[in-house]
Design an enzyme around this catalytic site. Structure first.
Site, PDB file in Angstrom:
ATOM      1  N   ASP A  53       0.824  -1.200   0.000  1.00  0.00           N
ATOM      2  CA  ASP A  53       0.000   0.000   0.000  1.00  0.00           C
ATOM      3  C   ASP A  53       0.863   1.258   0.000  1.00  0.00           C
ATOM      4  O   ASP A  53       1.901   1.312   0.659  1.00  0.00           O
ATOM      5  CB  ASP A  53      -0.910  -0.019   1.237  1.00  0.00           C
ATOM      6  N   HIS A 149      -7.388   9.779   5.200  1.00  0.00           N
ATOM      7  CA  HIS A 149      -6.627   8.680   5.781  1.00  0.00           C
ATOM      8  C   HIS A 149      -6.688   8.799   7.301  1.00  0.00           C
ATOM      9  O   HIS A 149      -6.708   9.893   7.852  1.00  0.00           O
ATOM     10  CB  HIS A 149      -5.159   8.754   5.355  1.00  0.00           C
TER      11      HIS A 149
END
Length: 170
Positions: A53, A149
């Protein structure tokens, strides 16, 4: 724990590694992580994928694929659209030859990258998403629709209408 839970619930899972976790915390390198997950995945009946990621450069993404990751994210969203397209296209071309899927990010998802309250400025446009997908041939596209996020500091105002518009074109 992800692999064990996936097996118990008969649910396929994707185990992810964020490069910052091993770079900053000095926990485990890419190769060791891939080997561990692949060994665990072989011990269960449900499909387990391995995803890198938010990697930011070509070499680390391709090295990770060669070490066993079957899915990667190249995050060049901090660059101009043209630079993002160029780097993502290069990664996607090589990754597909090596048999891996590629995720990329367009727009600016808030949180780790700054103030997530500036939603209208950060939204991914439909036109840019369509152009980006066509030019890069990515398998998955992370778009900015008011998401952030990490943990939200307040209730997010997600632009599901924009997500539907992008989905209709991409």
């Amino acid at each position: 724990s992800v692999v064990t839970t996936a097996e118990k619930t008969n649910t396929p899972a994707l185990v992810m590694l964020l490069p910052e976790h091993y770079e900053k915390n000095n926990t485990m390198n890419v190769h060791g992580f891939a080997e561990m997950v692949k060994e665990l995945a072989e011990s269960v009946k449900v499909p387990i994928g391995l995803h890198l990621d938010h990697s930011y450069d070509y070499d680390s993404v391709i090295t990770s694929i060669k070490k066993g990751f079957d899915s990667v994210m190249i995050d060049a969203s901090a660059y101009s659209l043209d630079e993002n397209i160029a780097l993502t296209r290069k990664v996607t071309e090589t990754a597909h030859i090596l048999g891996a899927d590629v995720e990329a990010e367009i727009g600016r998802v808030g949180g780790a990258e700054g103030d997530y309250k500036a939603v209208d400025i950060a939204l991914t446009s439909v036109e840019e998403a369509k152009c980006f997908a066509e030019e890069t041939k990515v398998d998955a596209l992370a778009v900015a629709i008011g998401t952030a996020h990490g943990n939200y500091k307040e209730t997010p105002k997600l632009r599901i209408d924009r997500l539907k518009e992008i989905a209709a074109e991409v």
